[in-house]
Design an enzyme around this catalytic site. Structure first.
Site, PDB file in Angstrom:
ATOM      1  N   SER A  65      95.426  70.190  74.236  1.00 37.55           N
ATOM      2  CA  SER A  65      94.653  68.944  74.130  1.00 37.55           C
ATOM      3  C   SER A  65      94.184  68.627  72.721  1.00 37.55           C
ATOM      4  O   SER A  65      93.711  67.510  72.466  1.00 37.55           O
ATOM      5  CB  SER A  65      93.419  69.023  75.031  1.00 37.55           C
ATOM      6  OG  SER A  65      93.808  69.098  76.371  1.00 37.55           O
ATOM      7  N   LYS A  68      95.432  65.507  71.195  1.00 38.43           N
ATOM      8  CA  LYS A  68      95.089  64.162  71.672  1.00 38.43           C
ATOM      9  C   LYS A  68      94.506  63.218  70.609  1.00 38.43           C
ATOM     10  O   LYS A  68      94.996  62.100  70.452  1.00 38.43           O
ATOM     11  CB  LYS A  68      94.142  64.259  72.880  1.00 38.43           C
ATOM     12  CG  LYS A  68      94.798  64.875  74.123  1.00 38.43           C
ATOM     13  CD  LYS A  68      93.739  65.185  75.188  1.00 38.43           C
ATOM     14  CE  LYS A  68      94.354  65.758  76.462  1.00 38.43           C
ATOM     15  NZ  LYS A  68      93.302  66.160  77.428  1.00 38.43           N
ATOM     16  N   TYR A 190     104.737  64.126  76.290  1.00 38.84           N
ATOM     17  CA  TYR A 190     103.361  64.618  76.346  1.00 38.84           C
ATOM     18  C   TYR A 190     103.348  66.143  76.508  1.00 38.84           C
ATOM     19  O   TYR A 190     102.604  66.854  75.819  1.00 38.84           O
ATOM     20  CB  TYR A 190     102.594  63.936  77.480  1.00 38.84           C
ATOM     21  CG  TYR A 190     101.188  64.452  77.643  1.00 38.84           C
ATOM     22  CD1 TYR A 190     100.207  64.160  76.698  1.00 38.84           C
ATOM     23  CD2 TYR A 190     100.838  65.255  78.729  1.00 38.84           C
ATOM     24  CE1 TYR A 190      98.914  64.646  76.828  1.00 38.84           C
ATOM     25  CE2 TYR A 190      99.556  65.741  78.879  1.00 38.84           C
ATOM     26  CZ  TYR A 190      98.595  65.441  77.915  1.00 38.84           C
ATOM     27  OH  TYR A 190      97.322  65.932  78.046  1.00 38.84           O
ATOM     28  N   TYR A 242      85.025  67.210  76.420  1.00 32.23           N
ATOM     29  CA  TYR A 242      84.942  66.916  77.861  1.00 32.23           C
ATOM     30  C   TYR A 242      83.485  66.773  78.302  1.00 32.23           C
ATOM     31  O   TYR A 242      82.689  66.148  77.615  1.00 32.23           O
ATOM     32  CB  TYR A 242      85.663  68.000  78.670  1.00 32.23           C
ATOM     33  CG  TYR A 242      87.051  68.277  78.167  1.00 32.23           C
ATOM     34  CD1 TYR A 242      88.003  67.259  78.098  1.00 32.23           C
ATOM     35  CD2 TYR A 242      87.417  69.540  77.748  1.00 32.23           C
ATOM     36  CE1 TYR A 242      89.279  67.512  77.640  1.00 32.23           C
ATOM     37  CE2 TYR A 242      88.695  69.798  77.296  1.00 32.23           C
ATOM     38  CZ  TYR A 242      89.626  68.778  77.246  1.00 32.23           C
ATOM     39  OH  TYR A 242      90.880  69.032  76.790  1.00 32.23           O
ATOM     40  N   VAL A 260      93.321  74.077  75.902  1.00 33.34           N
ATOM     41  CA  VAL A 260      93.358  75.247  76.784  1.00 33.34           C
ATOM     42  C   VAL A 260      94.207  76.380  76.204  1.00 33.34           C
ATOM     43  O   VAL A 260      94.206  77.487  76.731  1.00 33.34           O
ATOM     44  CB  VAL A 260      93.846  74.907  78.210  1.00 33.34           C
ATOM     45  CG1 VAL A 260      92.821  74.053  78.931  1.00 33.34           C
ATOM     46  CG2 VAL A 260      95.209  74.258  78.187  1.00 33.34           C
TER      47      VAL A 260
END
Lengths: 607, 607
Positions: A65, A68, A190, A242, A260
């Site tokens: 992530s 992103k 992705y 998050y 992660v």
């Protein structure tokens, strides 16, 4: 040389936190369970490219992530803020990273940090084919890191095989027309994007690139346009961690993104990037040691981005009056006297650092708040690093205000700030170009202001031989005796009188025209170190010290001089000792005055 | 003086946005519908207390939710971060301002910016009675604004009468034991807190106080302890604009808080506070013109808090070697020669601004990265504004590292930084106090380093009369003739040789001991401007210029001098013209050398 205390410090932090084995390896992708729970690396990269690293800082892991926000930056460059915002929001949800979180009617993902928003973002990256679209993403990260990167094929395949939830999100986005094409190849890109291998040092470098306004500090490449750096940092700040985002801002206070894979990148804008890596994750999917390391670094090193003292600094390095500062020009006594009473009407502000609204506001306040009648304002930009658009506009407005009120405002040292010069000239328009007055440095700007006060004509009027500075206090017979030893000579404009390194063969007295002394810089450039006006002597230092000429003397316009050969100057000791003594005394007085003005300037600079 | 362009700018923005009449008056409290929809004010206050304001900037309105972060700051001071955090979270919810938003099991409000969190916060304010608890809240805002405030009784009663939803929240908090006492008086205090009357200028001042690290810029009062300023700004940044928080960070990028009274306060840490007011609200309860004004200000003035160029600035103002910088000491030729080859072993770093990790890191890198053999490092802190704890630790670590490696590190100008000095001394412990070397300024520090190089003894050894500097190049017979005119004289330690303003009656030649020249500062303090070592002359300037003494000359220890009366110096013109000429030439050489070294220092400072 000894170790850097910064290196010692991160090693100590690393040793202290390495013992914590809490958390668990990510298991939602089978491949990630192969990580070694001992892995733990810390790296800090500064906005000018220095790196401190320790532990497993070179161990590759998948970016996940963390990709992103950077792909979001690419989408912003491809489509602009407005178009991207219509597809993807920027509102934190307080939900977990893999929640679907689409706005109920539009299906617009809440923000680009949740998987739904990130998949939509990847779909926005332009390119002829899905392959070139992915190559642009890989290339992006290579430019951020300044090194070649590859994809972990096993992780990619594992993600592709098991990513049912993400596939569901992709189809939901297609359903809402957020994705307007087949979602499958976009999902593959992705998954590949998430499987790019980086290490801790790479993450720190990526962070340092954002900290440095989007320019990679080592390669110097502009990776992200400056206008989008704030946007990327904003989504990291509000949604990067998050449902831990609020606590992260509260406790760590650095825009950040975790993955992660066990990595976290954090940024202190303007200063540094942090990369940490440890694959043991907490319930929210954030690296346990990574969070601890960031908390410790932020706390110990005072890195919270809302920490105010760090961001304060004076924009005005020195404030001087024309009476404090020395120009390069040697003026005759009459001019010095005319100026001495008016030096206070010239104000010089030496600015420094990055000029922005808050710093320029203090400058405006200071300039406009001056009590003493001021006629000339010199803004020296020689030590300014950058001038942002708001600072440029305010400085230009100040120029207009001061000119309308009958003052003159002069810039110096603005050469590196071409955009600022262009801004001023284009806003002045063709009729008012003369209001842009710029000089190489503050001393030259001051000299121009002084000449304005004296009047252009008066500033270099001729001097009759009897009025020469060094003959002050001489009786007429003594003057006649010295003048008899001198020979009149003339020089054309741009003619060289003597050259640096020549033996000192004479003392010169300037009677008309302007001359200047220049030295050769190591760079090969000529620099003017002194200017002479009619009435003053030049070339006296080498004569006194019996040393070669320390500068090249050039006639600026056509000059008339009186030349006193060195042997005649020395011969005076025998023929006219009293005259020689008086000449020495006058020379001492010139040097002594020079020392006093140098002391006065030094005192003003250290005020 | 002309108008400030800053004032002109906010007036232009005000005129431009005043025409937008969209939005509606708040109607959830009946009293708020009495506001005039035309009201619109803008104010900016800088962290040093300057204010720009326009429109209805003095129109009072109720503070409403803008009170929340500041009362939260008071609760942090009363209980500490840990205890408060256990009662109230810091996570944004993405929900509207009046949502109940309690964590499902604990009943803990998600954050202090929603009503539930704010009511819990008000309940945390300490005091003997509910009345004194409210007085502390009112007093808090008075200290932030620097002026007396009052409560709008009508609005308070209206809120109290109609605030059923807030009453429900209060009882729910009591149910979950977040409030551990009767909620009713706490709710009354909360309603009163929301009904405090402020104006736009007040809001800007409150913001400027946070921007200034919690210190009210005009009164100088510490309103919020520095350690909590970041916490208050953090909750404003993450939750200050309700469900608009993400977009607010993205578009405006300033920690902010709005209220249904129509006010918004925004803060650029380190720089300024903004207060805007217009009672027409959007669906989320934020002022329409207020949001537009903040967006325009942020965009036009580049105020986004993640804007990186603004926060960068060099910590090193000057880097010099011992060969570049001048001390105050006049040394004889032999010492000058001994030092000239070793000046490069002394490095001087003049630091500036606020020292923090990122800035000190560059200093460490520079100091530790020096190529040339360096033995002495001088860190001049004379222009440093503040030293944070991380900077203090790193500088101390550097001191230890350099000392262990056999270097000497010397500080100067650290007098205003008492905490830093204490930090160093306490960490050195009683046995190593001598490693803390501190001098008034860099010139004095350099002089100490030079004396170390020369060896304490050598640095002030006696000079025989024949070796005096000004007699260099004299034949023995000429020396004898001059020495015959001189009278030996001695001075006790601390004895005055002559005073500032005395007529110049003699030239002095120092043969043993140390003397110094001092001037009286306007403050009444004595400042040492020059120091003399055996072999050099003093008092010559006044003799040359026939002017009163410009400084007071004091023997530092017992001194021996040779005194040449001014009439004998002048008489030489008649009796020994050749000797007088040579003396003048030697004086010229001293002044000329002095000019060269001043030029060298000036060049080094402008590098």
């Amino acid at each position: 040389m000894p170790n850097s205390p910064v290196q010692d410090y991160i090693e100590a932090i690393h040793a202290e936190l390495a013992g914590d084995n809490s958390g668990a390896l990510a298991d939602y992708i089978p491949e990630l369970t192969h990580a070694d729970p001992e892995w733990f690396g810390i790296a800090i990269a500064t906005a000018d490219g220095a790196v401190y690293e320790t532990g497993h800082s070179r161990q590759p892991f998948t970016i996940q992530s963390i990709s992103k926000p950077f792909v979001y930056g690419l989408a912003l460059e491809d489509h602009g803020r407005g178009d991207v915002f219509r597809k993807i929001g920027v509102e934190p949800t307080g939900d977990a990273f893999n929640s679907i979180s689409l706005e109920s009617r539009s299906g617009r993902p809440f923000n680009p940090m949740i998987n739904a928003g990130a998949i939509a973002t990847t779909g926005l990256v332009l390119g002829r084919s899905h392959e070139t679209r992915f190559q642009r993403i890989l290339d992006l990260f290579q430019r951020y890191c300044g090194s070649a990167l590859s994809v972990d094929q096993a992780v990619y395949e594992s993600e592709s095989r098991t990513g049912h939830r993400n596939r569901a999100i992709g189809h939901m986005l297609r359903n809402f027309n957020v994705l307007q094409e087949n979602p499958r190849p976009i999902l593959e890109n992705y998954f590949r994007q998430c499987s790019i291998l980086v290490n801790c040092r790479d993450l720190a470098m990526i962070g340092a690139t954002l900290a440095n306004g989007g320019v990679q500090p080592v390669t110097g490449e502009a990776v992200l346009r400056g206008e989008y750096v704030e946007s990327v940092l904003s989504v990291m700040a509000s949604c990067g961690m998050y449902d831990f985002a609020g606590e992260w801002i509260y406790r760590v206070g650095l825009p950040a993104k975790s993955g992660v894979g066990g990595g976290i990148v954090a940024v202190l804008p303007g200063h540094l990037g942090i990369g940490v890596f440890s694959p043991l994750l907490d319930d929210r999917g954030n690296s346990v040691r990574g969070i601890q390391a960031c908390q410790r670094l932020s706390l110990d090193l005072n890195l919270h981005f809302l920490n105010s003292p760090r961001s304060r600094r004076p924009a005005i390095r020195h404030r001087l009056t024309g009476a404090d500062m020395r120009t390069r020009v040697q003026r005759p006594a009459r001019q010095r006297e005319a100026l001495s009473a008016l030096g206070n009407t010239i104000r010089i502000y030496e600015l420094q650092g990055s000029l922005s609204f808050p710093t320029v506001e203090t400058v405006l306040r200071e300039v406009l708040g001056e009590g003493f009648p001021v006629h000339f304002v010199i803004l020296d930009l020689g030590r300014v690093c950058s001038i942002d658009t708001s600072a440029a506009r305010l400085l230009f407005d100040l120029l207009i205000q001061l000119c309308s009120a009958g003052f003159r405002m002069v810039f110096s040292g603005a050469r590196p700030h071409a955009a600022f010069r262009r801004y001023c000239l284009s806003h002045l328009g063709p009729e008012r170009q003369d209001l842009w007055l710029h000089f190489c440095d503050a001393r030259d700007a001051l000299e121009w202001c002084e000449d304005q006060i004296l009047g252009e004509a008066a500033s270099c009027e001729e001097c009759s031989p009897g009025d020469l500075e060094l003959l002050a206090g001489f009786q007429d017979s003594e003057k006649a005796a010295v003048l008899a030893l001198m020979r009149a000579c003339t020089f054309d404009a741009a003619e060289t009188v003597f050259r640096e390194g020549d033996p000192a063969d004479a003392l010169f007295f300037l009677t008309s025209g302007r001359a200047e002394a220049r030295i050769l810089l190591p760079s090969g450039e000529q620099q003017t170190v002194a200017r002479f006006r009619p009435g003053v002597a030049f070339g006296e230092m080498a004569v006194i010290e019996d040393a070669p000429r320390s500068a090249t003397l050039v006639a600026v316009d056509a000059c008339s001089c009186l030349r006193l050969p060195i042997e005649d100057f020395r011969g005076l000791a025998e023929t006219h000792p009293a005259i020689r003594m008086r000449l020495l005394e006058n020379l001492l007085a010139v040097l002594s005055r020079d020392r006093r003005s140098a002391n006065r300037e030094a005192a003003a600079l250290h005020r």
